[in-house]
Design a protein around this motif. Sequence first.
Motif, PDB file in Angstrom:
ATOM      1  N   UNK A 125       1.207  -1.113   0.237  1.00 60.40           N
ATOM      2  CA  UNK A 125       0.004  -0.162  -0.034  1.00 60.40           C
ATOM      3  C   UNK A 125       1.090   1.156  -0.043  1.00 60.40           C
ATOM      4  N   UNK A 126       2.021   1.561  -0.262  1.00 64.40           N
ATOM      5  CA  UNK A 126       2.961   1.962  -0.849  1.00 64.40           C
ATOM      6  C   UNK A 126       2.290   3.432  -1.341  1.00 64.40           C
ATOM      7  N   UNK A 127       2.593   5.010  -0.930  1.00 62.36           N
ATOM      8  CA  UNK A 127       1.432   6.022  -0.449  1.00 62.36           C
ATOM      9  C   UNK A 127       0.369   5.826  -0.831  1.00 62.36           C
ATOM     10  N   UNK A 128      -0.950   5.465  -0.546  1.00 58.45           N
ATOM     11  CA  UNK A 128      -1.399   5.096   0.656  1.00 58.45           C
ATOM     12  C   UNK A 128      -1.491   5.784   2.166  1.00 58.45           C
ATOM     13  N   UNK A 129      -2.207   6.163   2.476  1.00 56.54           N
ATOM     14  CA  UNK A 129      -2.522   6.517   3.974  1.00 56.54           C
ATOM     15  C   UNK A 129      -2.897   5.919   5.349  1.00 56.54           C
ATOM     16  N   UNK A 130      -2.232   6.222   6.306  1.00 59.33           N
ATOM     17  CA  UNK A 130      -2.906   5.374   7.397  1.00 59.33           C
ATOM     18  C   UNK A 130      -2.265   6.515   8.702  1.00 59.33           C
ATOM     19  N   UNK A 131      -2.565   6.152   9.257  1.00 55.44           N
ATOM     20  CA  UNK A 131      -2.496   6.511  10.858  1.00 55.44           C
ATOM     21  C   UNK A 131      -0.940   6.515  11.522  1.00 55.44           C
ATOM     22  N   UNK A 132      -0.474   7.736  12.142  1.00 57.24           N
ATOM     23  CA  UNK A 132       1.354   7.322  12.496  1.00 57.24           C
ATOM     24  C   UNK A 132       0.597   5.846  13.589  1.00 57.24           C
ATOM     25  N   UNK A 133       1.511   5.180  13.087  1.00 56.28           N
ATOM     26  CA  UNK A 133       1.197   3.650  13.950  1.00 56.28           C
ATOM     27  C   UNK A 133       3.013   2.863  13.671  1.00 56.28           C
ATOM     28  N   UNK A 134       2.980   1.607  13.969  1.00 56.05           N
ATOM     29  CA  UNK A 134       3.412   0.876  14.024  1.00 56.05           C
ATOM     30  C   UNK A 134       3.832   0.324  15.216  1.00 56.05           C
ATOM     31  N   UNK A 135       5.248  -0.944  15.058  1.00 62.31           N
ATOM     32  CA  UNK A 135       5.270  -2.196  15.996  1.00 62.31           C
ATOM     33  C   UNK A 135       5.225  -1.482  17.983  1.00 62.31           C
ATOM     34  N   UNK A 136       5.574  -2.011  18.609  1.00 59.30           N
ATOM     35  CA  UNK A 136       5.630  -1.880  20.332  1.00 59.30           C
ATOM     36  C   UNK A 136       7.328  -2.762  19.801  1.00 59.30           C
ATOM     37  N   UNK A 137       8.245  -2.456  20.234  1.00 57.65           N
ATOM     38  CA  UNK A 137       8.940  -3.077  20.829  1.00 57.65           C
ATOM     39  C   UNK A 137       8.978  -3.912  22.017  1.00 57.65           C
ATOM     40  N   UNK A 138       9.632  -4.926  22.222  1.00 61.36           N
ATOM     41  CA  UNK A 138       9.973  -6.220  23.578  1.00 61.36           C
ATOM     42  C   UNK A 138      10.131  -4.865  24.849  1.00 61.36           C
ATOM     43  N   UNK A 139       9.270  -5.153  25.822  1.00 62.86           N
ATOM     44  CA  UNK A 139       8.911  -4.565  27.206  1.00 62.86           C
ATOM     45  C   UNK A 139       8.182  -2.946  26.870  1.00 62.86           C
ATOM     46  N   UNK A 140       8.429  -2.701  26.208  1.00 62.34           N
ATOM     47  CA  UNK A 140       8.050  -0.968  25.434  1.00 62.34           C
ATOM     48  C   UNK A 140       6.625  -0.805  26.431  1.00 62.34           C
TER      49      UNK A 140
END
Length: 171
Positions: free
Chosen positions: A65-80
Amino acid sequence: MNNTGSILFCVQCGTPVRQEEKFGRLRPVCPACGWIYFTDPKVAVAVVVLEGDRVLLTRRMNPPFQGYWSLPAGFMDAGEDPQAAARRECLEETGLEIQIIRFLKVITGREHEHGADLILVYEGKAHGGILQAGDDADQAGFFSLNSLPPLAFSSTQSMIDTAINRNPGYK
Ligand SMILES: [Zn+2]
């Protein structure tokens, strides 16, 4: 890791693993030392930042989905801490510092192969920083709720709707 997201070798002794039924499903098992590989769910965080009648979105620099839009988001780090992860992802992708206002919902089920099994969605409010795309976003900005750009994921609209429903002023 191979392309099915599983492992080929024992991480303890390096012996090639075998698929064996353990605890109710097929799992990689080491024939030499008995180690069993349990796949952990991937956990991500996302944040809905509303400002007036606009919402903060980022444009994806990479497939899918390159070029498409999403909310700011990402994976959690372990322990974060998940709220810290949400603030970190927002800062990395948009340059904006936010405070977490509330927890909104959990989204379950991967929308694509490299997605998360579980997304913790927060609502945040921008209180500092300078709007500038970064990390795996090549654009970031606020968009009118009435004219959003093409969204990458079907869950994005539901996350935004949940945030709107929690803010009586938007109804
Ligand atoms: Zn082993």
